[in-house]
Design an enzyme around this catalytic site. Structure first.
Site, short mmCIF file in Angstrom:
data_model
loop_
_atom_site.label_atom_id
_atom_site.label_comp_id
_atom_site.label_asym_id
_atom_site.label_seq_id
_atom_site.Cartn_x
_atom_site.Cartn_y
_atom_site.Cartn_z
CE LYS A 1 4.48 3.06 -3.71
NZ LYS A 1 3.88 2.24 -2.68
CG ASP B 1 2.13 2.54 0.25
OD1 ASP B 1 1.94 3.57 -0.42
OD2 ASP B 1 3.23 1.98 0.33
CE LYS C 1 7.15 -8.91 -1.52
NZ LYS C 1 7.52 -7.48 -1.59
CD GLU D 1 0.71 -1.61 2.38
OE1 GLU D 1 1.03 -1.81 1.21
OE2 GLU D 1 1.53 -1.24 3.27
P1 GTP Z 1 5.70 -0.71 -2.39
O1 GTP Z 1 5.58 -0.03 -3.70
O2 GTP Z 1 7.04 -0.59 -1.74
O3 GTP Z 1 4.62 -0.29 -1.44
O4 GTP Z 1 5.54 -2.26 -2.65
P2 GTP Z 1 4.40 -3.03 -3.44
O5 GTP Z 1 3.41 -2.10 -4.01
O6 GTP Z 1 5.04 -4.02 -4.34
O7 GTP Z 1 3.64 -3.78 -2.28
P3 GTP Z 1 4.05 -4.98 -1.33
O8 GTP Z 1 2.73 -5.45 -0.84
O9 GTP Z 1 4.93 -5.99 -1.95
O10 GTP Z 1 4.88 -4.29 -0.15
C1 GTP Z 1 4.35 -3.26 0.60
C2 GTP Z 1 5.01 -3.14 1.96
O11 GTP Z 1 5.23 -4.43 2.54
C3 GTP Z 1 6.37 -2.52 1.98
O12 GTP Z 1 6.29 -1.13 2.01
C4 GTP Z 1 6.95 -3.09 3.30
O13 GTP Z 1 6.39 -2.42 4.41
C5 GTP Z 1 6.42 -4.49 3.29
N1 GTP Z 1 7.34 -5.42 2.61
C6 GTP Z 1 7.20 -5.98 1.39
N2 GTP Z 1 8.23 -6.77 1.09
C7 GTP Z 1 9.07 -6.75 2.15
C8 GTP Z 1 10.33 -7.38 2.45
O14 GTP Z 1 10.90 -8.15 1.67
N3 GTP Z 1 10.89 -7.10 3.66
C9 GTP Z 1 10.31 -6.28 4.57
N4 GTP Z 1 10.94 -6.06 5.72
N5 GTP Z 1 9.14 -5.66 4.31
C10 GTP Z 1 8.52 -5.88 3.13
MG MG Z 2 4.72 0.53 0.61
#
Ligand code: GTP
Ligand code: MG
Length: 244
Positions: free
Chosen positions: A69, A88, A128, A155
């Protein structure tokens, strides 16, 4: 020559030690948050006779995913940069029955003095485009170590059973197709997300109606004596007397 290799080994050992300690703070943070949620769960059960928390899962991001990441997002590969930017590493997921429970649990966590709210992403009010719904909180809690206090990001994802059902399936499909989900399947998933939303709304409505009835009949209930703590009526009367 030998000393160069030895020095290198030494510095690798030190680095490993720092990394292990780094990961340990996240493990402790997870344990703290888990304990907090378990306390809420048990208290709810007692006070309300209804427990909004269905289940709790937690996970630590693996070292490999952390590094991937950091690469992907272009962060420096130092522990301090990872600590600040990847929020996270420790993740807790709380599944509850109703949409209103999501906000109830979120408020209760935010009201705790040692929890600092850093960020809220409300995908319940603003889903979303694919239909994903959940409330995401980034919180920070202090972890007390032997010689220092570490403020650690965690998180917290809070969602209903229906939301959880949908996102688990979507997640599996997303991985199966490496992110390139065929158009028809994508549409079906978005439709399913809409059905899950309708189900959540319907369940909330039924829950509200039942709650109203429960409030009316509460007056007729008697004090629940005994139970697992063995508090008898006699003990209660003695406490009362001591107070006076
Ligand atoms: P990351 O960099 O992946 O952690 O995403 P972000 O910083 O944009 O944060 P966000 O809050 O959008 O998403 C964090 C977490 O939410 C992901 O790691 C998933 O566990 C969950 N998540 C977010 N979007 C989706 C989605 O469209 N589908 C599913 N199944 N899980 C999601
Ligand atoms: Mg994540």
């Amino acid at each position: 020559m030998a000393t160069i290799v030895e020095n290198e080994l030494d510095s690798l050992k030190n680095l490993k030690d720092s990394f292990v300690r780094f990961m340990m703070t996240y493990k402790f943070a997870l344990e703290e948050v888990n304990t907090k949620i378990n306390i809420l769960k048990q208290e709810f059960q007692y006070a309300d006779d209804y427990n909004p928390i269905e289940h709790i899962t937690s996970r630590l991001k693996s070292p490999e995913s952390i590094i991937n990441k950091a690469y992907r997002k272009g962060f420096d590969l130092t522990l301090s940069s990872i600590k600040e930017n990847i929020r996270d590493i420790a993740g807790v997921r709380i599944t509850c029955s109703f949409i209103s429970d999501i906000y109830k649990i979120s408020r209760m966590l935010q009201n705790q003095k040692d929890i600092k709210l850093i960020e809220v992403k409300d995908y319940v009010k603003n889903p979303k485009p694919n239909g994903y719904r959940s409330l995401h909180l980034i919180i920070q809690i202090p972890v007390f170590m032997s010689n220092r206090v570490n403020d650690v990001y965690v998180e917290v994802q809070i969602r209903t059973i229906a939301m959880d059902f949908w996102s688990s399936l979507e997640h599996k499909i997303y991985y199966k197709y490496s992110g390139e989900i065929p158009k028809e399947l994508k549409e079906e998933l978005t439709e399913a997300a809409f059905s899950a939303l309708k189900l959540d709304e319907k369940m909330e409505n039924i829950h509200d109606q039942v709650n109203k009835i429960k409030k009316h009949s509460q007056f007729e209930q008697s004090l629940p004596f005994e139970g697992p703590l063995q508090i008898t009526e006699e003990i209660l009367r003695q406490i009362q007397q001591n107070k006076e």
